[in-house]
Design a protein around this motif. Sequence first.
Motif, PDB file in Angstrom:
ATOM      1  N   LEU A 209       9.876 -20.850   4.025  1.00 27.35           N
ATOM      2  CA  LEU A 209       9.895 -22.206   4.624  1.00 27.35           C
ATOM      3  C   LEU A 209       8.931 -22.377   5.540  1.00 27.35           C
ATOM      4  O   LEU A 209       9.129 -21.690   6.552  1.00 27.35           O
ATOM      5  CB  LEU A 209      11.175 -22.851   4.674  1.00 27.35           C
ATOM      6  N   TYR A 210       7.917 -23.419   5.616  1.00 28.51           N
ATOM      7  CA  TYR A 210       7.455 -23.787   6.746  1.00 28.51           C
ATOM      8  C   TYR A 210       7.464 -25.219   6.978  1.00 28.51           C
ATOM      9  O   TYR A 210       7.471 -26.142   6.094  1.00 28.51           O
ATOM     10  CB  TYR A 210       5.748 -23.749   6.294  1.00 28.51           C
ATOM     11  N   GLY A 211       7.793 -25.607   8.220  1.00 27.83           N
ATOM     12  CA  GLY A 211       7.775 -26.871   8.793  1.00 27.83           C
ATOM     13  C   GLY A 211       6.844 -27.633   8.428  1.00 27.83           C
ATOM     14  O   GLY A 211       5.507 -27.189   8.774  1.00 27.83           O
ATOM     15  N   ARG A 212       6.866 -28.774   7.955  1.00 32.18           N
ATOM     16  CA  ARG A 212       5.632 -29.554   7.616  1.00 32.18           C
ATOM     17  C   ARG A 212       4.943 -30.147   8.887  1.00 32.18           C
ATOM     18  O   ARG A 212       5.479 -31.093   9.727  1.00 32.18           O
ATOM     19  CB  ARG A 212       6.014 -30.848   6.665  1.00 32.18           C
ATOM     20  N   PHE A 213       3.743 -30.088   8.873  1.00 36.59           N
ATOM     21  CA  PHE A 213       2.871 -30.729   9.937  1.00 36.59           C
ATOM     22  C   PHE A 213       2.981 -32.306  10.099  1.00 36.59           C
ATOM     23  O   PHE A 213       3.062 -33.000  11.001  1.00 36.59           O
ATOM     24  CB  PHE A 213       1.434 -30.204   9.948  1.00 36.59           C
ATOM     25  N   ASP A 214       2.765 -32.685   8.683  1.00 39.87           N
ATOM     26  CA  ASP A 214       2.703 -34.338   8.669  1.00 39.87           C
ATOM     27  C   ASP A 214       3.930 -34.929   9.605  1.00 39.87           C
ATOM     28  O   ASP A 214       3.689 -35.838   9.926  1.00 39.87           O
ATOM     29  CB  ASP A 214       2.452 -34.430   7.222  1.00 39.87           C
ATOM     30  N   LEU A 215       5.098 -34.505   8.930  1.00 45.57           N
ATOM     31  CA  LEU A 215       6.257 -34.731   9.312  1.00 45.57           C
ATOM     32  C   LEU A 215       6.390 -34.916  10.874  1.00 45.57           C
ATOM     33  O   LEU A 215       6.804 -35.825  11.709  1.00 45.57           O
ATOM     34  CB  LEU A 215       7.568 -34.655   8.587  1.00 45.57           C
ATOM     35  N   ALA A 216       5.920 -33.578  11.424  1.00 41.35           N
ATOM     36  CA  ALA A 216       6.072 -33.372  12.825  1.00 41.35           C
ATOM     37  C   ALA A 216       5.151 -34.113  13.548  1.00 41.35           C
ATOM     38  O   ALA A 216       5.379 -34.821  14.630  1.00 41.35           O
ATOM     39  CB  ALA A 216       5.933 -32.004  13.211  1.00 41.35           C
ATOM     40  N   TYR A 217       4.141 -34.449  12.869  1.00 44.57           N
ATOM     41  CA  TYR A 217       3.037 -35.224  13.581  1.00 44.57           C
ATOM     42  C   TYR A 217       3.479 -36.630  13.705  1.00 44.57           C
ATOM     43  O   TYR A 217       3.347 -37.404  14.595  1.00 44.57           O
ATOM     44  CB  TYR A 217       1.929 -35.274  12.727  1.00 44.57           C
ATOM     45  N   GLU A 218       4.218 -37.236  12.688  1.00 48.42           N
ATOM     46  CA  GLU A 218       4.842 -38.566  12.771  1.00 48.42           C
ATOM     47  C   GLU A 218       6.120 -38.519  13.933  1.00 48.42           C
ATOM     48  O   GLU A 218       6.206 -39.666  14.845  1.00 48.42           O
ATOM     49  CB  GLU A 218       5.529 -38.835  11.360  1.00 48.42           C
ATOM     50  N   ASP A 219       6.752 -37.536  13.891  1.00 52.04           N
ATOM     51  CA  ASP A 219       7.872 -37.397  14.617  1.00 52.04           C
ATOM     52  C   ASP A 219       7.331 -37.377  16.407  1.00 52.04           C
ATOM     53  O   ASP A 219       8.186 -37.474  17.178  1.00 52.04           O
ATOM     54  CB  ASP A 219       8.501 -36.190  14.501  1.00 52.04           C
ATOM     55  N   GLY A 220       6.142 -36.967  16.385  1.00 54.68           N
ATOM     56  CA  GLY A 220       5.788 -37.014  18.031  1.00 54.68           C
ATOM     57  C   GLY A 220       4.575 -36.258  18.286  1.00 54.68           C
ATOM     58  O   GLY A 220       4.032 -36.287  19.520  1.00 54.68           O
TER      59      GLY A 220
ATOM     60  N   PRO B 172       5.364 -44.232   7.683  1.00 60.96           N
ATOM     61  CA  PRO B 172       4.590 -45.114   8.683  1.00 60.96           C
ATOM     62  C   PRO B 172       3.521 -46.268   7.843  1.00 60.96           C
ATOM     63  O   PRO B 172       2.865 -45.687   6.939  1.00 60.96           O
ATOM     64  CB  PRO B 172       3.757 -44.024   9.373  1.00 60.96           C
ATOM     65  N   GLY B 173       3.316 -47.370   8.236  1.00 57.58           N
ATOM     66  CA  GLY B 173       2.537 -48.315   7.957  1.00 57.58           C
ATOM     67  C   GLY B 173       1.077 -48.425   8.424  1.00 57.58           C
ATOM     68  O   GLY B 173       0.119 -48.712   7.744  1.00 57.58           O
ATOM     69  N   PHE B 174       1.029 -48.600   9.449  1.00 57.64           N
ATOM     70  CA  PHE B 174      -0.271 -48.684  10.628  1.00 57.64           C
ATOM     71  C   PHE B 174      -0.044 -48.121  11.984  1.00 57.64           C
ATOM     72  O   PHE B 174       1.182 -47.460  12.127  1.00 57.64           O
ATOM     73  CB  PHE B 174      -0.845 -50.093  10.570  1.00 57.64           C
ATOM     74  N   MET B 175      -1.193 -48.156  12.600  1.00 60.24           N
ATOM     75  CA  MET B 175      -1.004 -47.481  14.083  1.00 60.24           C
ATOM     76  C   MET B 175      -1.244 -48.668  14.946  1.00 60.24           C
ATOM     77  O   MET B 175      -1.929 -49.426  14.705  1.00 60.24           O
ATOM     78  CB  MET B 175      -1.994 -46.482  13.980  1.00 60.24           C
ATOM     79  N   VAL B 176      -0.615 -48.455  16.124  1.00 57.36           N
ATOM     80  CA  VAL B 176      -1.033 -49.296  17.580  1.00 57.36           C
ATOM     81  C   VAL B 176      -0.929 -48.572  18.639  1.00 57.36           C
ATOM     82  O   VAL B 176      -1.000 -47.357  18.512  1.00 57.36           O
ATOM     83  CB  VAL B 176       0.188 -50.086  17.449  1.00 57.36           C
ATOM     84  N   ALA B 177      -1.157 -49.192  19.801  1.00 58.20           N
ATOM     85  CA  ALA B 177      -1.346 -48.698  20.716  1.00 58.20           C
ATOM     86  C   ALA B 177      -0.029 -48.724  21.591  1.00 58.20           C
ATOM     87  O   ALA B 177       0.638 -49.556  21.799  1.00 58.20           O
ATOM     88  CB  ALA B 177      -2.607 -49.144  21.838  1.00 58.20           C
ATOM     89  N   PRO B 178       0.343 -47.532  22.378  1.00 57.33           N
ATOM     90  CA  PRO B 178       1.712 -47.526  22.977  1.00 57.33           C
ATOM     91  C   PRO B 178       1.649 -48.053  24.356  1.00 57.33           C
ATOM     92  O   PRO B 178       2.757 -48.343  24.723  1.00 57.33           O
ATOM     93  CB  PRO B 178       1.913 -46.090  23.045  1.00 57.33           C
ATOM     94  N   GLY B 179       0.503 -48.574  25.039  1.00 56.68           N
ATOM     95  CA  GLY B 179       0.525 -48.958  26.236  1.00 56.68           C
ATOM     96  C   GLY B 179      -0.695 -50.001  26.403  1.00 56.68           C
ATOM     97  O   GLY B 179      -1.569 -50.136  25.744  1.00 56.68           O
TER      98      GLY B 179
END
Length: 679
Positions: free
Chosen positions: A509-520, A567-574
């Motif tokens: 098993l390999y942890g998925r990069f795409d989900l970790a990318y979403e997660d932080g 995830p639907g789209f991206m925004v700026a955090p600050g």
Amino acid sequence: MRWLAFTAVLGLAACGGAGESAQSAQSKSASSNTVAESAAETAAEPVGFNSANAVTQPAKAAAEGEAGPVKPVTLDTTSARKVGASIDLGAPSAAQQEQRARKNQRTGTQFSAKAYQTGFPRPVDSASTSKSLRTLLNWTTTETGAQRASMSLRSEGAKGIRLGLLVQQIPSEAILRFYASGSSEAVQTTGEHINSIIQANIKTDGDSPAARTYWTPTTLGDTSVLEMEVPEGGDTSAVVFSIPTLTHLAETAVEAELSTIREKATCALTPQATCTTPLPPAANAVAAMDIVEGGYSYVCTGTLIANRGATQQGYFLTANHCINTQAAASSLTTWWFYRSNACGAAASSYTADSNGSTLLFNRPELSGSARTPIGTDTTLLKLNSLPPAGAVYAGWSFQRHAINTGTNYIGLHHPFDEATDLSDSLRRSDGRLTNYGILLAIDSQGYFTSASGANASYPMYQVTFNSGITEGGSSGSALFADGLSSNPKIIGQLWGGSSSCSAPTAPDLYGRFDLAYEDGLINWLNPGYRMVFRFYNTGNGTHFFSADVSERDGVRATNTRLTYEGPGFMVAPGPGSGLNPVHRFINRFTGTHFYTINENERASVVANLSNVYAYEGIAWYARQAGAPAGDTIEVYRFFRKSAGTHFYTTSAAERDSIIASLGQFYDYEGVAYLAWPMN
């Protein structure tokens, strides 16, 4: 502000960034496919906005990094270096040796993580307090006027030693050296560096003996010398620490790699090492890791990973079960380029870096349930010094990879072994993605059980190898798409599994990069952007949006009426140039949310509807509709006449379809604001 008239009767159901799908204005099934699934399946090749290409570490930048606080030095043997007190622990017990052997023993039936234990702790009773250590130190004055004290510690039979210095205080200007008995080569650092390590540990992990312990770099052999100097005029009484524990290395990190390779090379069931020449760039992204946790030392594998910022930051990806505390991250030594450059050639020398690292992000290996699939077993570190020249930052892309295809993926882990028939061959495993897996529990013997299935939300890829396997020490190593190309892309990192000599086709098993990318991971790898996550409310047909990972996870775990759609789209955090806040309100009666970038709209709700809507602050930042910038996309807003809610979409095709076919249900209100695309 027509929508305000509806609130007295209906309330505002998730407006300004939430609303039902336009295609479900009259009905919608709660079991509809998620946005995350459909988007990933249709995006065969992701665009470059959420991806990064491989980058080679330039020589100039690496040279600047070589001036790190932990560095090799040659001892001045012309001056007297008489070692002071000596502590001899004798040989460790057979039980300690056997425990390590059991820890590393694996068969094809075991489903387990693949970190490899190289050493174990031994108590140093005579130096376990600062008072007892002080009686062992004999400070003398050197020819330059500095005060120097040294001592040696021996653990019979050790291939290497790491000392655990439990620090109360060390002057910043103090110099500490560590070397093998009789050697003229040492590793040197400063009190300032050790203090910074301790402060970082305490800040992240809390104040504890583990956080206050500095693990020295490895010295080879069974006797390690610790030498301290305080500059002329310095106060030796300000040096206050103890050595309650040392780590006895039964194998060094390099020896551990060679021994496991030698063992697996005799496995007749599968080719264990594919000789690749010339070596692919991905080989220069991989480093062996030496870590200490609680006095036990382990070997894992990690990979440099590129970011989309202006400069590369020394980000290093590995597994959470290898490193999940700042104290362990601080103990990290990386070993680079321990390999040959051609098949059949002699192994080249390696480059070791003992400057440690900073823990940035980690996710556990356990998820708990399918509703909260957080178990990607991911850790992202920032190396405290830049990697050596020629090291490669591997690329990546935000993309879920399909299972059960003919695509070949490559794992790179461990170096080479000139002592076998497969001499100097790159440790490489080739395999296919055969399923998704989620870790659920640990059995009574400490091994993991796993459920797997074609559920795209599960946090790991299940991999079946057709050439090569993984082994002890492979934990944390990357799985690459395009692994032999000039632009290798990480898709995950190894947790473990059950592939072995006796079961070469058993799954890993390999942890998925795409989900970790979403997660932080996005916070560091694509700085300046955050994902907006979307939920569908099966009760009222509305949508909920959040750019907060913790809130997303909480909703997934506790609110069964909200179905996560990705995830639907991206925004700026600050805040930033050209950005405006998007405000968030919650309806006190329905629990739905309302978002707006319009300051007049925000002020009107605060002034006139505070009895209905509670202001929750700024949700994220975006651009006004009239202030376009490169890469931005339009977020379109519709008003649903019957319910008084709003529907948002970034799809121009969906916008046109609604206008043409559903005009009796929706009024088009134009562009709400500008965001950024996922892919």
